[in-house]
Design a protein around this motif. Structure first.
Motif, PDB file in Angstrom:
ATOM      1  N   ILE A 192      10.584   2.318   8.663  1.00 50.31           N
ATOM      2  CA  ILE A 192       9.557   1.923   9.629  1.00 50.31           C
ATOM      3  C   ILE A 192       8.165   1.975   9.004  1.00 50.31           C
ATOM      4  N   VAL A 193       7.888   3.032   8.252  1.00 49.90           N
ATOM      5  CA  VAL A 193       6.580   3.145   7.597  1.00 49.90           C
ATOM      6  C   VAL A 193       6.367   1.985   6.632  1.00 49.90           C
ATOM      7  N   GLY A 194       7.404   1.645   5.879  1.00 50.99           N
ATOM      8  CA  GLY A 194       7.300   0.515   4.969  1.00 50.99           C
ATOM      9  C   GLY A 194       7.031  -0.791   5.701  1.00 50.99           C
ATOM     10  N   GLU A 195       7.651  -0.966   6.881  1.00 49.26           N
ATOM     11  CA  GLU A 195       7.421  -2.183   7.659  1.00 49.26           C
ATOM     12  C   GLU A 195       6.023  -2.206   8.261  1.00 49.26           C
ATOM     13  N   TRP A 196       5.503  -1.041   8.608  1.00 51.53           N
ATOM     14  CA  TRP A 196       4.140  -0.988   9.127  1.00 51.53           C
ATOM     15  C   TRP A 196       3.121  -1.421   8.075  1.00 51.53           C
ATOM     16  N   VAL A 197       3.337  -0.988   6.847  1.00 52.61           N
ATOM     17  CA  VAL A 197       2.365  -1.266   5.796  1.00 52.61           C
ATOM     18  C   VAL A 197       2.388  -2.729   5.377  1.00 52.61           C
ATOM     19  N   GLY A 198       3.571  -3.288   5.227  1.00 54.35           N
ATOM     20  CA  GLY A 198       3.645  -4.678   4.801  1.00 54.35           C
ATOM     21  C   GLY A 198       5.012  -5.267   5.051  1.00 54.35           C
ATOM     22  N   SER A 199       5.130  -6.104   6.100  1.00 57.31           N
ATOM     23  CA  SER A 199       6.408  -6.729   6.400  1.00 57.31           C
ATOM     24  C   SER A 199       6.190  -7.836   7.422  1.00 57.31           C
ATOM     25  N   SER A 200       7.141  -8.723   7.518  1.00 57.89           N
ATOM     26  CA  SER A 200       7.093  -9.779   8.528  1.00 57.89           C
ATOM     27  C   SER A 200       8.338  -9.754   9.410  1.00 57.89           C
ATOM     28  N   GLN A 201       9.089  -8.659   9.346  1.00 55.03           N
ATOM     29  CA  GLN A 201      10.294  -8.530  10.155  1.00 55.03           C
ATOM     30  C   GLN A 201      10.679  -7.056  10.238  1.00 55.03           C
ATOM     31  N   GLY A 202      11.582  -6.745  11.163  1.00 54.93           N
ATOM     32  CA  GLY A 202      12.016  -5.368  11.362  1.00 54.93           C
ATOM     33  C   GLY A 202      11.361  -4.754  12.594  1.00 54.93           C
ATOM     34  N   LEU A 203      11.905  -3.626  13.054  1.00 57.39           N
ATOM     35  CA  LEU A 203      11.374  -2.962  14.245  1.00 57.39           C
ATOM     36  C   LEU A 203       9.949  -2.459  14.043  1.00 57.39           C
ATOM     37  N   GLY A 204       9.628  -2.016  12.836  1.00 55.62           N
ATOM     38  CA  GLY A 204       8.265  -1.570  12.566  1.00 55.62           C
ATOM     39  C   GLY A 204       7.269  -2.697  12.748  1.00 55.62           C
TER      40      GLY A 204
END
Length: 252
Positions: A192-204
């Motif tokens: 989740i932390v990784g998705e918050w920092v930089g992502s375009s998909q996932g629950l984060g």
């Protein structure tokens, strides 16, 4: 009724009571949904957007499981290295301790910079969060082997490798199981932390976008799926660790 069934019943009763109190509190205080939506509203979002949310949950689950696997393997290898090589204990153990003192959010942007916005940075983040509990628990178990067993190994002239694999590792498996249970809970946090920092998909990513749009019900719906994922992963790991140490009695 088995102990497992009793745990499920206790969990369901607790969840129903908490959800009922939450619903009554929100409706009684007349809180706006963008601040704190009632559970009924969160359930509506889960049903209405089930396809989208489940797809994003699958992405986060994939990152979490891979991070857990890599984190556990690296933790086990590092614990074994620390237990058999004094030089590694002298130089690597302080580095491991210092690495856990660094805030996760502080190094997350660096991981995205180094590994990109794709899957790799999320796996690395999850692995970094969980490998320390595994390393610490397993290493502690390896250090606390019964001295009588070690004396017996010397008596039968067992080699260091035989002593490690046939006595020290089996004796440390309960400690490793404790580390795995902790790791299973923390693994989704890394993804989740990784998705918050930089992502375009996932629950984060879903939570980040919904929070920016004041869609608290979507945020809570994502949190429900994340909690369910963590519970399922924890139950799976718990069952695996019990099978790994069948001589331990089941506790409530």
């Amino acid at each position: 009724m088995s102990e497992f069934q009793r745990r499920i019943v206790r969990g369901l009763v607790t969840a129903i009571l908490l959800l009922g109190a939450w619903e009554l509190a929100v409706r009684g205080l007349k809180l706006p949904s963008y601040m704190l939506p009632p559970p009924s509203r969160v359930a509506q979002v889960l049903v209405a957007r089930a396809d989208f949310l489940l797809t994003q949950a699958g992405i986060t689950a994939y990152e979490t499981v891979l991070g857990l696997v890599f984190g556990v393997v690296s933790g086990v290898v590092l614990a074994l290295t620390l237990s058999v090589l004094p030089l590694a204990r002298r130089y690597l153990l302080p580095v491991v301790v210092v690495s856990q003192a660094l805030p996760v959010f502080a190094i997350a942007p660096l991981l995205v910079l180094w590994f990109g916005f794709g899957l790799s940075s999320k796996i690395v983040m999850a692995s970094l969060i969980i490998f320390f509990p595994v390393t610490s628990a397993f290493y502690d178990g390896l250090r606390r082997t019964d001295p009588d067993l070690l004396d017996y190994a010397k008596l039968v002239r067992a080699t260091p490798w035989q002593t490690l694999m046939l006595i020290r590792v089996p004796a440390a498996l309960p400690a490793l199981g404790s580390g795995l249970r902790v790791a299973a809970v923390f693994a989704p946090i890394g993804a989740i932390v990784g998705e918050w920092v930089g992502s375009s998909q996932g629950l984060g990513f879903v939570m980040l976008q919904a929070n920016a749009r004041a869609q608290a019900d979507v945020v809570f719906a994502a949190l429900v799926l994340l909690a369910a994922m963590a519970l399922l992963l924890r139950a799976t790991v718990d069952k695996a660790t019990r099978a790994m140490t069948p001589w331990q009695s089941e506790q409530a």
